[in-house]
Structure formats: C-alpha cells, structure tokens
Design a protein around this motif. Structure first.
Motif, PDB file in Angstrom:
ATOM      1  N   ASP A 199       3.211   2.857  -4.421  1.00  0.00           N
ATOM      2  CA  ASP A 199       3.689   4.191  -4.787  1.00  0.00           C
ATOM      3  C   ASP A 199       5.141   4.153  -5.240  1.00  0.00           C
ATOM      4  OD1 ASP A 199       3.675   6.943  -5.156  1.00  0.00           O
ATOM      5  OD2 ASP A 199       4.023   7.399  -3.038  1.00  0.00           O
ATOM      6  N   ASP A 200       5.448   3.210  -6.119  1.00  0.00           N
ATOM      7  CA  ASP A 200       6.790   3.085  -6.689  1.00  0.00           C
ATOM      8  C   ASP A 200       7.866   2.960  -5.614  1.00  0.00           C
ATOM      9  OD1 ASP A 200       8.451   2.885  -8.978  1.00  0.00           O
ATOM     10  OD2 ASP A 200       9.040   4.982  -8.771  1.00  0.00           O
ATOM     11  N   THR A 240       0.827  -1.197   0.000  1.00  0.00           N
ATOM     12  CA  THR A 240       0.000   0.000   0.000  1.00  0.00           C
ATOM     13  C   THR A 240       0.867   1.256   0.000  1.00  0.00           C
ATOM     14  OG1 THR A 240      -1.738   1.194   1.233  1.00  0.00           O
ATOM     15  CG2 THR A 240      -0.138  -0.035   2.522  1.00  0.00           C
ATOM     16  N   PRO A 241       0.398   2.360  -0.597  1.00  0.00           N
ATOM     17  CA  PRO A 241       1.091   3.645  -0.447  1.00  0.00           C
ATOM     18  C   PRO A 241       1.013   4.106   1.007  1.00  0.00           C
ATOM     19  CG  PRO A 241      -0.441   3.682  -2.312  1.00  0.00           C
ATOM     20  CD  PRO A 241      -0.746   2.444  -1.531  1.00  0.00           C
ATOM     21  N   SER A 242       1.771   5.132   1.351  1.00  0.00           N
ATOM     22  CA  SER A 242       1.814   5.612   2.738  1.00  0.00           C
ATOM     23  C   SER A 242       0.448   6.066   3.269  1.00  0.00           C
ATOM     24  CB  SER A 242       2.836   6.743   2.870  1.00  0.00           C
ATOM     25  OG  SER A 242       4.137   6.252   2.639  1.00  0.00           O
ATOM     26  N   ASN A 301      11.053   4.532   0.795  1.00  0.00           N
ATOM     27  CA  ASN A 301      10.405   5.097   1.974  1.00  0.00           C
ATOM     28  C   ASN A 301      11.435   5.792   2.859  1.00  0.00           C
ATOM     29  OD1 ASN A 301       9.358   5.023   4.855  1.00  0.00           O
ATOM     30  ND2 ASN A 301       7.547   4.335   3.761  1.00  0.00           N
ATOM     31  N   HIS A 347       7.626   3.953  -2.340  1.00  0.00           N
ATOM     32  CA  HIS A 347       7.545   4.894  -1.230  1.00  0.00           C
ATOM     33  C   HIS A 347       6.643   4.393  -0.099  1.00  0.00           C
ATOM     34  CE1 HIS A 347       8.868   7.639  -4.507  1.00  0.00           C
ATOM     35  NE2 HIS A 347       9.535   8.225  -3.522  1.00  0.00           N
ATOM     36  N   GLY A 348       5.857   3.365  -0.357  1.00  0.00           N
ATOM     37  CA  GLY A 348       4.901   2.876   0.628  1.00  0.00           C
ATOM     38  C   GLY A 348       5.457   1.769   1.500  1.00  0.00           C
TER      39      GLY A 348
END
Length: 272
Positions: free
Chosen positions: A99-100, A7-9, A243, A102-103
C-alpha cells in the motif's frame, strides 16, 4: 536471514488474527511473463535434446510438436503461490506490495516454513531464478529442466504416453520448475515462494491448507487457499515508512493475538 512477506494493513491484520497466509492463483501474479519463460526454455532446448538422442531430423518437427502439446496439457494444472523476499525494508517492495508504504513486512523463519511444508509433494518452498542479459534462455543449464524434458523426449521416442495424471511427483516437480523463473528486472526482489499444486478434481489437501476460497480485488475474482502457520514462525514485523501505527499499541495488539515475541521495527526509508 528471514523471509519477508509484504502486505497492506488489512492483510497484516488477517495474517496476525488467523495465523494464515494466502496462496493465490498464479494467473494473478504481477509479471505477465510468469510461467511463459519455461515455455521459451523448452523452445530453445527441445530440438537439441531430441537430436542428442540420435533421432532423424525428418521426425524432429513432428516429435517437437507432440512433446510441446503434452507439456502444454501438463501446465493446464493450476498453481497457487505465496511470495517472500530476503529484503525486509526495500522501497520498491513498499511501493508495490504494501500500500505504497502504509503496510508492513512480516518476517518469517525460513526453517519454520520448510518444516511446515516438508514431506508434501504438492506444496513446496523454492527460490526464484532470474534470467538476464548474461544468461540467455538458450544457455540455461538447469538440471531440473533437463530432467523434465528428457522424460518427455524418452517417452515420445519410445512411443509411450507420459501420463502425469498418474505420476503426481513428476508433475509437481515440473510445475515447480515452471514457476521458478523470472526476468532479471525483478532480481532485486530476491524472491522465494511457497507453491501449491492441487490435484485436479479432488478435494483432498494437506491439513494445514484451507478449502479453496475466493476474494475480490478491484475488477478481479481471485481464488486462493489459506496456509496456516504456527505463531513461532513469525520473528519480526517491519512497519512501512508511511505506517502511522503507535508502536506501543501495535505491540499490545500482537501480544493479544499470541505474537508478543515478535520484534517490531520501523522502516528506515525516508519516503513520504
């Protein structure tokens, strides 16, 4: 082994704060062939199944058409799905669902998920079966598919109407089977799913699910249900390769929301 949900942040924050996952309308899954593979399996196997019952060939086309229509009517019912994978640190998953990179990937105890949905005919946890070059649709031998088709054929040959509306268990099983097949291109995802098939026209639902809700995603309006879970169901969180959370701060954040027991680690992927 854990089941990971990427999942994204913002999604991570929502899941941590509310202790709930989103079961989204199956029409929004990223593989446009989702659900259609079952229809192709039906096309490959239905004629042989009718002939195996000893029915005359002149009636084959008419019977096949009638049965296919009944199956199409059955699958007008909606399914809501939440996806998990066995791999908690996969680059393709970071790119596609977090999110590429970032999550995060949230690791759930499979036994806790099974206990959560156990005993509910309309909510179930199932694995995904992948279809590739070595397993063409015409060669698939799946007992659950055969059982569903056999029920349709028997009712058609006997002149009976198969009313799944009054046979929720059979309908839920059919929907479960329909959403268990994916093309082999997705095999590396090693996917498992929680699927919810609500009864049309009723507001009743298991107590651990929210009412039907809506959210915006780019140009789409997506309907979903929230699936509540106990804090103990979460065992690990893997932070994506891009992240930038401070690990100590993130652990404090988890403790603040009742997840102080969760193991946190950083992805090993060298991706930037």
């Amino acid at each position: 082994m854990l089941f990971y949900h990427y999942t994204p942040s913002p999604g991570l924050d929502s899941i941590v704060r509310h202790k709930a996952l989103w079961l989204s309308d199956s029409e929004n899954l990223n593989d446009y062939k989702e659900g259609l593979l079952f229809d192709e399996i039906v096309d490959h196997n239905l004629g042989d199944l009718i002939r195996s019952k000893g029915h005359a060939l002149p009636d084959l086309a008419e019977l096949s058409s009638a049965i296919r229509q009944k199956i199409a009517d059955l699958f007008n019912y909606k399914a809501y799905i939440c996806c998990f994978t066995e791999n908690g640190d996969a680059l393709s998953q970071w790119r596609g669902y977090a999110d590429d990179g970032h999550g995060a990937a949230i690791g759930f105890d499979p036994a806790a998920l099974r206990d959560l949905v156990g005993g509910q005919s309309e909510v179930f946890l199932t694995d995904v079966e992948y279809i590739g070059r070595d397993s063409p649709l015409s060669k698939i031998e799946d007992d659950s598919v055969d059982a569903i088709l056999d029920k349709f054929v028997e009712h058609a040959l006997n002149g009976q109407t198969l009313k799944f509306e009054s046979n929720a268990g059979a309908r839920h099983n059919a929907v479960k089977v329909r959403w268990k097949f994916k093309l082999h291109y997705f095999e590396e995802e090693r996917e498992h799913r929680i699927i919810y098939t609500p009864e049309p026209g009723t507001q009743s639902r298991p107590g651990f699910l929210s009412e039907r809700r809506f959210r915006f995603a780019r140009a789409s309006l997506i309907d979903y249900f929230e699936l509540g879970f106990p804090a103990a169901a979460v065992r690990e969180i893997v932070l994506g390769p891009k992240n930038a959370f401070c690990l100590a701060d993130f652990e404090d954040y988890l403790a603040l929301h009742g997840l102080g027991h969760v193991v946190v680690r950083k992805s090993g992927a060298t991706y930037r």
